[in-house]
Motif scaffolding. Structure first.
Motif, PDB file in Angstrom:
ATOM      1  N   TRP A 547       0.825  -1.213   0.000  1.00  0.00           N
ATOM      2  CA  TRP A 547       0.000   0.000   0.000  1.00  0.00           C
ATOM      3  C   TRP A 547       0.854   1.255   0.000  1.00  0.00           C
ATOM      4  CZ3 TRP A 547       0.074  -3.472   4.145  1.00  0.00           C
ATOM      5  CH2 TRP A 547       0.773  -3.039   5.275  1.00  0.00           C
ATOM      6  N   TRP A 548       0.159   2.350  -0.298  1.00  0.00           N
ATOM      7  CA  TRP A 548       0.789   3.657  -0.235  1.00  0.00           C
ATOM      8  C   TRP A 548      -0.223   4.617   0.367  1.00  0.00           C
ATOM      9  CZ3 TRP A 548       5.699   4.729  -0.569  1.00  0.00           C
ATOM     10  CH2 TRP A 548       6.101   6.064  -0.625  1.00  0.00           C
ATOM     11  N   THR A 549       0.192   5.365   1.381  1.00  0.00           N
ATOM     12  CA  THR A 549      -0.714   6.360   1.965  1.00  0.00           C
ATOM     13  C   THR A 549      -0.413   7.702   1.313  1.00  0.00           C
ATOM     14  OG1 THR A 549       0.853   6.585   3.774  1.00  0.00           O
ATOM     15  CG2 THR A 549      -1.078   5.208   4.172  1.00  0.00           C
ATOM     16  N   HIS A 550      -1.483   8.419   1.026  1.00  0.00           N
ATOM     17  CA  HIS A 550      -1.323   9.603   0.174  1.00  0.00           C
ATOM     18  C   HIS A 550      -0.918  10.873   0.930  1.00  0.00           C
ATOM     19  CE1 HIS A 550      -2.440   7.602  -3.497  1.00  0.00           C
ATOM     20  NE2 HIS A 550      -3.391   6.976  -2.835  1.00  0.00           N
ATOM     21  N   ASP A 551      -0.454  10.689   2.146  1.00  0.00           N
ATOM     22  CA  ASP A 551       0.082  11.856   2.845  1.00  0.00           C
ATOM     23  C   ASP A 551       1.524  12.118   2.423  1.00  0.00           C
ATOM     24  OD1 ASP A 551       1.069   9.570   3.952  1.00  0.00           O
ATOM     25  OD2 ASP A 551       0.528  10.047   6.020  1.00  0.00           O
ATOM     26  N   GLN A 552       2.049  11.298   1.531  1.00  0.00           N
ATOM     27  CA  GLN A 552       3.412  11.493   1.038  1.00  0.00           C
ATOM     28  C   GLN A 552       3.446  11.237  -0.474  1.00  0.00           C
ATOM     29  OE1 GLN A 552       5.878   8.366   2.729  1.00  0.00           O
ATOM     30  NE2 GLN A 552       4.078   7.088   2.975  1.00  0.00           N
ATOM     31  N   ASP A 553       4.367  11.845  -1.170  1.00  0.00           N
ATOM     32  CA  ASP A 553       4.494  11.658  -2.621  1.00  0.00           C
ATOM     33  C   ASP A 553       5.193  10.342  -2.920  1.00  0.00           C
ATOM     34  OD1 ASP A 553       3.242  14.004  -3.217  1.00  0.00           O
ATOM     35  OD2 ASP A 553       5.099  15.187  -3.235  1.00  0.00           O
ATOM     36  N   PHE A 554       4.749   9.702  -3.978  1.00  0.00           N
ATOM     37  CA  PHE A 554       5.398   8.458  -4.396  1.00  0.00           C
ATOM     38  C   PHE A 554       6.632   8.824  -5.230  1.00  0.00           C
ATOM     39  CE2 PHE A 554       5.822   4.654  -7.135  1.00  0.00           C
ATOM     40  CZ  PHE A 554       5.895   3.697  -6.146  1.00  0.00           C
ATOM     41  N   PRO A 555       7.777   8.219  -4.921  1.00  0.00           N
ATOM     42  CA  PRO A 555       9.002   8.626  -5.623  1.00  0.00           C
ATOM     43  C   PRO A 555       9.074   8.096  -7.055  1.00  0.00           C
ATOM     44  CG  PRO A 555       9.478   6.869  -4.053  1.00  0.00           C
ATOM     45  CD  PRO A 555       8.026   7.174  -3.908  1.00  0.00           C
ATOM     46  N   THR A 556       8.943   8.964  -8.021  1.00  0.00           N
ATOM     47  CA  THR A 556       9.061   8.580  -9.431  1.00  0.00           C
ATOM     48  C   THR A 556      10.538   8.615  -9.833  1.00  0.00           C
ATOM     49  OG1 THR A 556       6.997   9.735  -9.792  1.00  0.00           O
ATOM     50  CG2 THR A 556       8.211   9.077 -11.754  1.00  0.00           C
ATOM     51  N   PRO A 557      11.010   7.578 -10.532  1.00  0.00           N
ATOM     52  CA  PRO A 557      12.431   7.578 -10.914  1.00  0.00           C
ATOM     53  C   PRO A 557      12.780   8.770 -11.802  1.00  0.00           C
ATOM     54  CG  PRO A 557      11.397   5.466 -11.386  1.00  0.00           C
ATOM     55  CD  PRO A 557      10.298   6.389 -10.990  1.00  0.00           C
ATOM     56  N   SER A 558      13.928   9.368 -11.541  1.00  0.00           N
ATOM     57  CA  SER A 558      14.297  10.580 -12.278  1.00  0.00           C
ATOM     58  C   SER A 558      14.679  10.282 -13.736  1.00  0.00           C
ATOM     59  CB  SER A 558      15.465  11.264 -11.570  1.00  0.00           C
ATOM     60  OG  SER A 558      16.559  10.360 -11.495  1.00  0.00           O
ATOM     61  N   HIS A 559      15.006   9.026 -14.041  1.00  0.00           N
ATOM     62  CA  HIS A 559      15.441   8.736 -15.421  1.00  0.00           C
ATOM     63  C   HIS A 559      14.267   8.503 -16.361  1.00  0.00           C
ATOM     64  CE1 HIS A 559      14.901   4.616 -13.812  1.00  0.00           C
ATOM     65  NE2 HIS A 559      14.660   4.285 -15.066  1.00  0.00           N
ATOM     66  N   ILE A 560      13.032   8.627 -15.848  1.00  0.00           N
ATOM     67  CA  ILE A 560      11.853   8.392 -16.687  1.00  0.00           C
ATOM     68  C   ILE A 560      11.087   9.691 -16.913  1.00  0.00           C
ATOM     69  CG2 ILE A 560       9.532   7.365 -16.625  1.00  0.00           C
ATOM     70  CD1 ILE A 560      10.746   4.901 -15.491  1.00  0.00           C
ATOM     71  N   THR A 561      10.680   9.901 -18.149  1.00  0.00           N
ATOM     72  CA  THR A 561       9.801  11.031 -18.450  1.00  0.00           C
ATOM     73  C   THR A 561       8.394  10.481 -18.623  1.00  0.00           C
ATOM     74  OG1 THR A 561      11.616  12.051 -19.644  1.00  0.00           O
ATOM     75  CG2 THR A 561       9.397  12.949 -20.038  1.00  0.00           C
ATOM     76  N   LEU A 562       7.467  10.943 -17.780  1.00  0.00           N
ATOM     77  CA  LEU A 562       6.073  10.504 -17.876  1.00  0.00           C
ATOM     78  C   LEU A 562       5.284  11.496 -18.720  1.00  0.00           C
ATOM     79  CD1 LEU A 562       4.968   9.327 -14.311  1.00  0.00           C
ATOM     80  CD2 LEU A 562       4.910   7.981 -16.407  1.00  0.00           C
ATOM     81  N   VAL A 563       4.562  10.976 -19.716  1.00  0.00           N
ATOM     82  CA  VAL A 563       3.808  11.849 -20.625  1.00  0.00           C
ATOM     83  C   VAL A 563       2.373  11.352 -20.696  1.00  0.00           C
ATOM     84  CG1 VAL A 563       3.625  12.697 -23.003  1.00  0.00           C
ATOM     85  CG2 VAL A 563       5.870  12.257 -22.005  1.00  0.00           C
ATOM     86  N   GLU A 564       1.413  12.253 -20.601  1.00  0.00           N
ATOM     87  CA  GLU A 564       0.022  11.841 -20.712  1.00  0.00           C
ATOM     88  C   GLU A 564      -0.411  11.846 -22.174  1.00  0.00           C
ATOM     89  OE1 GLU A 564      -2.642  14.016 -18.235  1.00  0.00           O
ATOM     90  OE2 GLU A 564      -4.339  12.687 -18.649  1.00  0.00           O
TER      91      GLU A 564
END
Lengths: 579, 96
Positions: A547-564
């Motif tokens: 699980w992940w609680t949303h009181d903290q940001d989930f760490p996205t890897p810096s080497h990835i560019t996320l595009v919608e």
């Protein structure tokens, strides 16, 4: 659709019970339960979903009609009555509308094309001609089938089947006027057997069970003779002799398979240098080395080599077909790797192409851009592997890849590939649900649901649509319902990028906590390992919930560019895409 | 004229054909004593007619293009002629 529990409704204006019996009792999978709609009430059955025949649980249907019965204008044409092309095609359009309406009640609907009995020849050549008010019957039939195909081509649930091939295969016994007059059965068992086999092949394809890789031997399989003894100049290939031409034909058929998205590989007992020089230097070779995703050319056991090659290509053994002229090698592979399909192969080399075409192993409900570029992706992967070995550290290598992950909702531009991936991915799969295209689309459009398809690209090329994940939000709680990723891109941080998008959606809808529940299967341990070792998510003691609680940001890897993306994102252009 | 052996083969060929539409529990054996019609028979009416026409086509292919198993006489003789593979073989030979 549960491939082991398919129920097919047979709708026809001729006796079709024997097709039902063959679908149920035939040797090839899947066995299909059938029921027969009221005889010769095709229009009523197609129109009215409230009829009892639709209430028996059918998830597939066959609609097989006589052209003169379902299209009255065609009956008029046979009677030499005046009919315009416009009138004829308008009736075909009406019939297509009925098919479309009925297709909404099932997950797959099969429509054999219209044919006439082989004994019917009308007035010969005149039947292909047209003049004002009079259309030849054969010409009309061609137009009708073409129009039907055109009207139904965007309906992913409808599968037109080429009945003319079944008729040609059965020859003069395809239809028997006496059988028709005595039983109202229009077609022979031979025709029904062929049609049942085609229907089952498509159903296997819909279920994601079609084959992806053809592994080929070389000597006496791709060319005639032994290259190690005769040199490439001495093998039979092309030229002006029937054996050489038959091998060239066989290679052309394989190349067509490759061009439709089936991967080719080589496993051969040979000297690699000699064999590759034969492939590269023989001008008669239709297949080039770039047509093969990989090869194992050495003197080792072929079963071991195949297993090794399949692992390299990140495929399952059950998606492999092995073709070898040598019965002993076939037997060895069949015994050692029973998951692999090893077809019996003709001793007569001139029958190779026919044998290849007779395999009903490659049927798919559709072909995606990813299918078509699959071999190129493997070539790009070889380049990545080479770059990995020259990078200093894993972090350096990942950073050098310039990974771009595009996430997008499901839509017409990605649903085919998404459904393929959804129903075929076993290893990196959190819950291993199985759903059809329609079910996926319906699920993803619920307001509290998000279902994303992920396209991954790097500087070497486009991996295509390789991930799918979904989340369901109910109040403050969210659940990751699906999380699956192709093996091709595992271990590069894409997983975290996917989790980021799901958690972001859940947080925006007010979730305080998002949970991923692992559902164990025989093959999805890699997914558990990922969540345990790399996701960075807290878990319960049994390691079944993360699980992940949303009181903290989930760490996205810096080497990835996320595009919608929007669901119709074209494949990114990269250097390897043009390789 | 076709031999008795050829006729038996023609019948066996027809059995192979119709067995494709029979469940595993209803397969017809390629055996002279196999029951085709009447008590113990495994073919329904559609299956029997399909079988009869299959046999007819196969016998025609042995060099008897005018042979028929669907004329009034054959229909009248169904109960005895079509009882087993053996009786059908004898019946066909008697009509060639």
């Amino acid at each position: 659709m549960d491939i082991k529990n398919i129920h097919c409704l047979l709708i026809a204006d001729h006796t079709i019970d024997q097709l039902g019996a063959i679908l149920k009792n035939g040797d090839d999978a899947p066995a299909i339960k059938t029921s027969v709609a009221p005889f010769d009430q095709v229009q009523q059955v197609l129109m009215n979903g409230a009829l009892s025949c639709w209430k028996q649980g059918a998830d597939t249907a066959v609609v097989w009609t006589r052209p003169e019965r379902s299209i009255d204008a065609f009956r008029q044409i046979l009677q030499r009555e005046r009919v315009t092309q416009q009138e004829l095609l308008a009736q075909v359009d009406e019939f297509a509308d009925l098919i479309t309406r009925a297709s909404e009640r099932v997950e797959a609907l099969f429509v054999p094309t219209w044919t006439m009995p082989a004994w019917w020849r009308g007035t010969g050549g005149l039947e292909l001609k047209s003049r004002p008010g009079a259309i030849g019957a054969v010409r009309a039939l061609l137009m009708m089938n073409a129009r039907l195909a055109e009207k139904l081509e965007n309906n992913s649930r409808v599968h037109l089947l080429d009945a003319s091939r079944w008729m040609a295969g059965a020859g003069k016994n395809a239809t028997n006027p006496k059988l028709w007059l005595m039983t109202k059965a229009l077609y022979s068992l031979e025709v029904f057997k062929d049609s049942a086999a085609d229907i089952k092949a498509i159903l296997r394809g819909i279920a994601g069970l079609s084959k992806k890789l053809v592994v080929l031997d070389l000597d006496d399989t791709l060319w005639g003779g032994i290259v190690g003894e005769n040199g490439w100049e001495g093998v039979a290939l092309g030229g002006h002799d029937p054996i050489g031409e038959s091998f060239a034909d066989f290679q052309r058929a394989l190349k067509a398979l490759k061009n439709s998205g089936i991967i080719l590989g080589i496993v051969s007992k040979n000297d690699e240098k000699t064999a590759l020089s034969a492939i590269r230097e023989n001008p008669e070779m239709v297949l080039k080395d770039s047509d093969f995703a990989g090869w194992r050319i050495n003197w080792q056991d072929k079963a071991t080599n195949i297993k090794d090659l399949v692992e390299e290509l990140n495929l399952g053994l059950d998606s492999v077909v092995f073709i070898d002229d040598n019965p002993a090698e076939r037997a060895r592979v069949k015994e050692t790797l029973p998951q692999i399909t090893v077809p019996e192969w003709p001793a007569d080399k001139m029958l190779y192409t026919q044998a290849l075409h007779a395999l009903r192993l490659f049927d798919r409900p559709g072909v995606t851009d990813e299918d078509l570029g699959r071999t190129e992706m493997y070539v790009a992967e070889r380049q990545r592997t080479e770059s990995k070995s020259s990078s200093g550290s894993m972090e350096d290598w990942l950073a050098s890849l310039q990974l771009k992950v595009t996430y997008e909702p499901l839509g017409p531009g990605n649903i085919k590939r998404a459904a393929q991936l959804f129903n075929k991915t076993n290893q990196m799969n959190l819950t291993t649900r199985r759903m059809t295209e329609a079910e996926l689309l319906a699920w993803g459009t619920q307001p509290n649901h998000a279902m994303y398809a992920y396209r991954v690209a790097d500087r070497f090329g486009d991996y295509g649509l390789t991930g799918l994940a979904s989340v369901e939000v109910n109040g403050g709680e969210a659940t990751v319902t699906d999380f699956l990723l192709s093996c091709r891109v595992m271990g590069r941080g894409v997983e975290k990028g996917m989790l980021t998008t799901l958690l972001d959606f859940a947080r925006k809808l007010g979730a305080k906590k998002t949970t991923a529940k692992y559902v164990e299967t025989k093959r999805n341990k890699p997914c558990l390992d990922y969540f345990k070792d790399e996701s960075g998510m807290p878990r319960n003691e049994a390691a079944t919930e993360f699980w992940w609680t949303h009181d903290q940001d989930f760490p996205t890897p810096s080497h990835i560019t996320l595009v919608e993306g929007d669901g119709n994102t074209p494949a990114p252009e990269t250097e390897a895409a043009h390789a | 004229m076709a031999s008795k052996q050829q006729i038996t083969e023609a019948i066996y060929g027809a059995i192979d054909e119709v067995n494709a539409a029979q469940g595993s529990e209803n397969q017809i054996a390629k055996d002279p004593k196999a029951i085709l019609f009447g008590q113990g028979g495994k073919l329904d009416s559609l299956g029997l007619l399909t079988f009869v026409l299959q046999v007819e086509q196969r016998v025609q292919a042995t060099g008897h293009p005018s042979f028929t198993l669907t004329d009034e006489k054959a229909m009248a003789d169904t109960a005895t002629a079509f009882r087993t593979v053996e009786s059908l073989t004898d019946y066909i030979v008697s009509r060639l």
